[in-house]
Structure formats: C-alpha cells, structure tokens
Design a protein around this motif. Structure first.
Motif, PDB file in Angstrom:
ATOM      1  N   ALA A   7       0.922  -1.061   0.232  1.00 41.51           N
ATOM      2  CA  ALA A   7      -0.105  -0.151  -0.337  1.00 41.51           C
ATOM      3  C   ALA A   7       1.194   1.206   0.423  1.00 41.51           C
ATOM      4  CB  ALA A   7      -0.565  -0.486   0.932  1.00 41.51           C
ATOM      5  N   ASP A   8       0.149   2.116   0.222  1.00 46.33           N
ATOM      6  CA  ASP A   8       1.176   3.396   0.161  1.00 46.33           C
ATOM      7  C   ASP A   8       1.757   3.963   1.369  1.00 46.33           C
ATOM      8  OD1 ASP A   8       0.315   4.535  -2.218  1.00 46.33           O
ATOM      9  OD2 ASP A   8      -1.179   5.132  -1.833  1.00 46.33           O
ATOM     10  N   GLY A   9       2.927   2.705   2.334  1.00 46.75           N
ATOM     11  CA  GLY A   9       3.023   3.540   3.143  1.00 46.75           C
ATOM     12  C   GLY A   9       2.896   1.729   3.827  1.00 46.75           C
ATOM     13  N   PRO A  10       3.918   1.819   4.971  1.00 50.37           N
ATOM     14  CA  PRO A  10       4.103   0.530   5.369  1.00 50.37           C
ATOM     15  C   PRO A  10       2.596  -0.690   5.361  1.00 50.37           C
ATOM     16  CG  PRO A  10       4.768   1.948   6.839  1.00 50.37           C
ATOM     17  CD  PRO A  10       4.092   2.740   5.547  1.00 50.37           C
ATOM     18  N   VAL A  11       3.018  -1.701   5.043  1.00 45.98           N
ATOM     19  CA  VAL A  11       1.733  -2.904   5.194  1.00 45.98           C
ATOM     20  C   VAL A  11       1.947  -3.770   6.239  1.00 45.98           C
ATOM     21  CG1 VAL A  11       1.192  -2.186   3.110  1.00 45.98           C
ATOM     22  CG2 VAL A  11       2.939  -3.822   3.454  1.00 45.98           C
ATOM     23  N   SER A  12       1.273  -4.340   7.220  1.00 45.31           N
ATOM     24  CA  SER A  12       1.236  -5.706   7.735  1.00 45.31           C
ATOM     25  C   SER A  12       0.482  -6.962   7.604  1.00 45.31           C
ATOM     26  CB  SER A  12       1.519  -5.676   9.055  1.00 45.31           C
ATOM     27  OG  SER A  12      -0.227  -5.145   9.289  1.00 45.31           O
ATOM     28  N   ALA A  13       1.136  -8.033   8.333  1.00 49.29           N
ATOM     29  CA  ALA A  13       0.379  -9.124   7.524  1.00 49.29           C
ATOM     30  C   ALA A  13       0.170 -10.091   9.180  1.00 49.29           C
ATOM     31  CB  ALA A  13       0.966 -10.360   6.707  1.00 49.29           C
ATOM     32  N   LEU A 274       6.402 -14.573   1.950  1.00 49.27           N
ATOM     33  CA  LEU A 274       5.947 -12.855   2.466  1.00 49.27           C
ATOM     34  C   LEU A 274       5.739 -11.944   1.384  1.00 49.27           C
ATOM     35  CD1 LEU A 274       8.260 -12.140   5.937  1.00 49.27           C
ATOM     36  CD2 LEU A 274       5.828 -13.447   5.771  1.00 49.27           C
ATOM     37  N   GLN A 275       6.343 -12.857   0.462  1.00 51.52           N
ATOM     38  CA  GLN A 275       6.123 -11.778  -0.853  1.00 51.52           C
ATOM     39  C   GLN A 275       6.547 -12.856  -2.016  1.00 51.52           C
ATOM     40  OE1 GLN A 275       4.184  -9.636  -2.905  1.00 51.52           O
ATOM     41  NE2 GLN A 275       4.801  -8.498  -0.721  1.00 51.52           N
ATOM     42  N   HIS A 311       2.615 -16.067  16.119  1.00 49.51           N
ATOM     43  CA  HIS A 311       1.925 -15.074  15.875  1.00 49.51           C
ATOM     44  C   HIS A 311       2.800 -13.686  15.958  1.00 49.51           C
ATOM     45  CE1 HIS A 311      -1.260 -12.106  16.642  1.00 49.51           C
ATOM     46  NE2 HIS A 311      -1.806 -12.149  16.710  1.00 49.51           N
ATOM     47  N   GLN A 312       3.062 -13.097  14.620  1.00 50.32           N
ATOM     48  CA  GLN A 312       3.973 -12.013  14.450  1.00 50.32           C
ATOM     49  C   GLN A 312       2.768 -10.728  13.527  1.00 50.32           C
ATOM     50  OE1 GLN A 312       7.286 -14.325  12.896  1.00 50.32           O
ATOM     51  NE2 GLN A 312       8.499 -14.073  15.077  1.00 50.32           N
ATOM     52  N   ASN A 313       3.442  -9.854  13.879  1.00 49.89           N
ATOM     53  CA  ASN A 313       3.147  -8.823  12.969  1.00 49.89           C
ATOM     54  C   ASN A 313       4.161  -8.192  12.045  1.00 49.89           C
ATOM     55  OD1 ASN A 313       0.217  -8.194  13.702  1.00 49.89           O
ATOM     56  ND2 ASN A 313       1.151  -7.251  15.364  1.00 49.89           N
ATOM     57  N   PHE A 314       3.921  -8.358  10.270  1.00 45.54           N
ATOM     58  CA  PHE A 314       5.313  -8.178  10.096  1.00 45.54           C
ATOM     59  C   PHE A 314       4.732  -6.510   8.867  1.00 45.54           C
ATOM     60  CE2 PHE A 314       5.319 -13.229   9.821  1.00 45.54           C
ATOM     61  CZ  PHE A 314       7.374 -13.080  10.083  1.00 45.54           C
ATOM     62  N   ASN A 315       5.895  -5.947   9.107  1.00 45.65           N
ATOM     63  CA  ASN A 315       5.629  -4.450   8.705  1.00 45.65           C
ATOM     64  C   ASN A 315       6.536  -4.061   7.752  1.00 45.65           C
ATOM     65  OD1 ASN A 315       3.410  -2.988  10.237  1.00 45.65           O
ATOM     66  ND2 ASN A 315       5.036  -3.159  11.690  1.00 45.65           N
ATOM     67  N   ALA A 316       6.185  -4.298   5.932  1.00 49.70           N
ATOM     68  CA  ALA A 316       7.587  -4.558   4.838  1.00 49.70           C
ATOM     69  C   ALA A 316       6.971  -2.737   4.407  1.00 49.70           C
ATOM     70  CB  ALA A 316       6.417  -5.072   3.783  1.00 49.70           C
ATOM     71  N   HIS A 317       8.691  -2.122   4.342  1.00 46.75           N
ATOM     72  CA  HIS A 317       8.657  -0.970   3.415  1.00 46.75           C
ATOM     73  C   HIS A 317       9.624  -1.351   3.025  1.00 46.75           C
ATOM     74  CE1 HIS A 317       7.828   1.038   8.038  1.00 46.75           C
ATOM     75  NE2 HIS A 317       7.924  -0.499   8.475  1.00 46.75           N
ATOM     76  N   GLY A 335      16.757   0.405  -4.806  1.00 50.64           N
ATOM     77  CA  GLY A 335      16.506   0.370  -3.365  1.00 50.64           C
ATOM     78  C   GLY A 335      16.182  -0.869  -2.503  1.00 50.64           C
ATOM     79  N   SER A 336      15.864  -0.645  -1.761  1.00 49.47           N
ATOM     80  CA  SER A 336      15.168  -2.536  -0.434  1.00 49.47           C
ATOM     81  C   SER A 336      14.128  -2.496  -0.288  1.00 49.47           C
ATOM     82  CB  SER A 336      16.577  -1.707   0.474  1.00 49.47           C
ATOM     83  OG  SER A 336      15.783  -0.930   1.239  1.00 49.47           O
ATOM     84  N   TYR A 337      13.814  -3.456   0.039  1.00 57.16           N
ATOM     85  CA  TYR A 337      12.640  -3.955   0.778  1.00 57.16           C
ATOM     86  C   TYR A 337      13.087  -5.020   2.155  1.00 57.16           C
ATOM     87  CZ  TYR A 337       7.885  -6.420   0.626  1.00 57.16           C
ATOM     88  OH  TYR A 337       6.310  -6.384   0.728  1.00 57.16           O
ATOM     89  N   ASP A 338      12.067  -4.222   3.042  1.00 53.24           N
ATOM     90  CA  ASP A 338      11.884  -3.819   4.128  1.00 53.24           C
ATOM     91  C   ASP A 338      11.262  -4.529   5.138  1.00 53.24           C
ATOM     92  OD1 ASP A 338      14.878  -2.941   3.953  1.00 53.24           O
ATOM     93  OD2 ASP A 338      14.692  -1.241   4.353  1.00 53.24           O
ATOM     94  N   VAL A 339      11.830  -5.421   6.306  1.00 51.04           N
ATOM     95  CA  VAL A 339      10.462  -6.167   6.766  1.00 51.04           C
ATOM     96  C   VAL A 339      10.616  -6.334   8.545  1.00 51.04           C
ATOM     97  CG1 VAL A 339       9.059  -8.589   6.462  1.00 51.04           C
ATOM     98  CG2 VAL A 339       9.573  -7.725   4.834  1.00 51.04           C
ATOM     99  N   PHE A 340       9.641  -5.766   9.065  1.00 51.34           N
ATOM    100  CA  PHE A 340       9.774  -5.405  10.398  1.00 51.34           C
ATOM    101  C   PHE A 340       9.253  -6.588  11.038  1.00 51.34           C
ATOM    102  CE2 PHE A 340      12.023  -1.872   8.247  1.00 51.34           C
ATOM    103  CZ  PHE A 340      12.978  -2.034   9.415  1.00 51.34           C
ATOM    104  N   ASP A 341       9.676  -7.013  11.940  1.00 53.03           N
ATOM    105  CA  ASP A 341       8.152  -7.197  13.419  1.00 53.03           C
ATOM    106  C   ASP A 341       8.952  -6.387  14.622  1.00 53.03           C
ATOM    107  OD1 ASP A 341       7.227  -8.700  15.025  1.00 53.03           O
ATOM    108  OD2 ASP A 341       8.710 -10.499  15.053  1.00 53.03           O
TER     109      ASP A 341
END
Length: 378
Positions: A7-13, A274-275, A311-317, A335-341
């Motif tokens: 989406a336009d900004g961080p996304v989560s799953a 994840l992607q 159970h983890q909330n992943f934010n993709a930037h 660029g880079s695709y960064d995934v955060f918990d």
C-alpha cells in the motif's frame, strides 16, 4: 501465508494463531551440529557450528560437487573412462575395490564415492579432473571460498587424516545446500542404498535411508579423530531441511542425533512466503527515460523460516533510491524491501527493476536535466 500486500506506506500481515511457546532445541551427544532450512538457509538449531573439525569422508561431498560441476560444464561426460592409477588403487580406508590400469566410467566412480565412500574412487576422480590430488585440493579450496565456507580447508579428496584438513558443521550444511540447489539432476545419486562393483555389493552407511522415507541424502564419515559424522537432507510436505552432525560416538548415535534434529525441525518450523517474486511493488518516477516510471519488485520470492503458528506482525517498507535516471536495465537495484517484526528488522532484500527503461529522446533528456537541476535547488 498470503503475501504482504503493498500500500502507500508500511503494510502488515499476521501469521496463524500462536502456540504458547516453541520448545528449546534438542541437546545431542555430538560435538557439533547444524540444522538448516534448505530453501532459506536459516539455521534452526546449532551447537559449535563454526568449530573447525576433521570432516572425515564428508570431504567427499566437495569431491562430488566439483565432479558434477565439471559434468555440467561439459568438461566431463558420465561415460568418460578413467584409467586407474597405482596411487588411487593403493589408497587406504574405505574402498570401491577398483584395480590398477582398469578403466572405469566417471558415473561408476561417483557411485563408488557416494555409496561405498571409496577413497580409491575419490582419488581416481581427482586425478582425472586436476592431474593430482594436490591440484584437486586447490580446486576444492577455491570452491569452498566461492561458496562462503569460511571454516574449511582441504588437503585431499578423501578426508583421510592429515594436518590442516578441516571443515565445520555450518560449512558442510552450506555445501549440501549448494549440491541440492546447484546440481539437482545429480542429487538422486545420494539416495542410493547399494552399489555393486567387481562383484562386491556395499550398502550406503546412511542408516536413515532405511528408516525414514523422507531422507534422500547425503553422506556419512568416520575416522578416529573425527568420530562419526553425517550430513543429511529430508523433505516433508514440500519443505526440506539439512542437518550436519560432527563427532557422534557411534554409527547408531549419529543416525539418532540426526533423526532427533529432523523431528524437531519439521514439527516446530515452517516456511512462510511473505512476498511474491517479480510482483510490482512500486512504480517510481524515472528521469530522462523513454517511460516516466519503471515497475520494481523482488527478483525472487521472499520466504522466511519461522516457528509454526507463531503470531507476528510483519511490516513491509519499500525504500527507493531518491533519484532514478535512465537507462535502467532490467534487474538494476533501485532500493530495498525491508520486513520488520515490530521494530526488529527481519530481512532486507534488494528492489530491482522488472523492465528495461532506455533513455528518452535528446529533447526529453535536456528538459529533464533542467528539471533535475531546479529540483535539487529547491
């Protein structure tokens, strides 16, 4: 798991609902071990993974890896005949029982190395490929360096004891992963239970080939200095694990140590996509290009090895380079695709262009150059 949507900004799953806790990894009687996911390279469990130890006949995994590489490059053929030297014939330890001055195919020698753990066959292959054991050892070390095996050094193609010949559980897992991924047409060789040469039928020393239908390789080893070692791979429900065990106290114990690791890994861990690779994740502006934008994404699927039902909330930037200027060939890193918990970065992968973006016409380049100048000033 559904891939992360952009989406336009961080996304989560969120992964499936959690189990209370993953049990601690098993403790083994072996000196060193590693359990790796074959797809992601993630280390699930380990003890002394980088300790430099004698690898015994696990060395022959590198011998066969180089041989199959020569086959794939067309420098060898499976039915090429190898003349057996006195040096190969006289090699001690486990043997294929080849005879001097006989001619044996490369394919038969590979079977003799993997299944019989034939030191004589390993030496014969090394002499055919490089001219001598010493020259072949140089190839082994170059290959180890290329694969990132930073705690390995080889002095011969057999693993017979000699000073300055060592490897580690982690390095052997890396080598097994390379064998599986780089040379899949030859991997079925490691699942053979028996090989007969010269009227002598010898069994594969990997006991798990008889006990566990999911196990399909790779190699065992034993010397007094090394103890009992084994590198194993198994696949269940489409997921593959690799184990490397060094310094077990018996043939039975190295098999049970490996079995324990595989049971734990398959029970408590899984891979989550994840992607999707090659999915368009952004279409940033391009200066001086024939097109104003370029589609960007990941070159391949992004897969992580994770605890089952965690159970983890992943934010993709999506992080793009600030200024993209044509030409941009397909596959250019932009660029880079960064995934955060939460605040912890789990993984970062390069974002690449998914299409060629050639330069635009001279007038377009001139106008964009002027725009870029003023954009940098304000």
């Amino acid at each position: 798991m559904t891939p992360l949507a952009l989406a336009d900004g961080p996304v989560s799953a969120t992964l499936r609902s959690a189990e209370p806790m993953i049990p601690a990894p098993p403790q083994l009687g072996a000196r060193s071990w590693v359990m790796m996911d074959a797809t992601t390279g993630t280390i699930i469990s380990s003890q002394n993974p980088d300790e430099r130890l004698p690898p015994a006949s696990l060395t022959k995994l590198m011998t066969v890896y180089i041989t199959t590489h020569e086959l794939m490059a067309g420098r060898l053929k499976p039915d090429d005949k190898v003349t057996i030297s006195d040096n190969a014939w006289r090699t001690g330890g486990s043997r294929m029982f080849i005879t001097p001055n006989s001619q044996i195919s490369v394919d038969d020698l590979m079977h003799g190395v993997v299944i019989d753990s034939g030191n004589d066959a390993a030496v014969a292959l090394s002499e055919r490929i490089a001219g001598s054991e010493d020259a072949f050892a140089g190839m082994m070390n170059q290959t180890a360096q290329k694969l990132g095996m930073t705690n390995s050094h080889f002095m011969n193609p057999t693993g017979l004891p000699i000073d300055d010949h060592y490897s580690s559980a982690h390095d052997m897992a890396v080598l097994a992963q390379s064998i599986i991924h780089d040379e899949p047409a030859y991997y079925p060789l490691y699942a053979n239970k028996y090989f007969t040469w010269g009227g002598i039928r010898q069994p594969n020393r990997n006991l798990l080939l008889w006990r566990d239908a999911s196990v399909d390789g790779l190699k065992t080893g034993h010397t007094d200095a090394a103890g009992y070692c084994m590198v194993t791979s198994a696949v269940r429900n489409g997921e593959r694990l690799i184990t490397a065990v060094f310094g077990s106290t018996s043939m039975a114990n190295r098999a049970s140590d490996t079995e324990t690791l595989l049971t734990y890994g398959f029970r408590f861990y899984e891979n989550a996509k994840l992607q999707n690779g090659r999915a368009v994740l952004a279409q940033p502006h391009v200066w001086k290009g024939a097109a104003d934008t370029v589609p960007v994404g990941l070159a391949s699927d992004l897969v992580l090895t994770l605890p089952r039902r965690s159970h983890q909330n992943f934010n993709a930037h999506v992080n793009l380079n600030p200024e993209l200027v044509a030409p941009l060939p397909v596959g250019t890193v932009v660029g880079s695709y960064d995934v955060f918990d939460g605040t912890d970065k789990l993984v970062s992968r390069p974002l690449v262009t998914l299409a060629d973006t050639p330069q635009g016409g001279w007038l377009h380049r001139l106008l964009d150059g002027i725009r870029m100048f003023f954009a940098s000033k304000f």
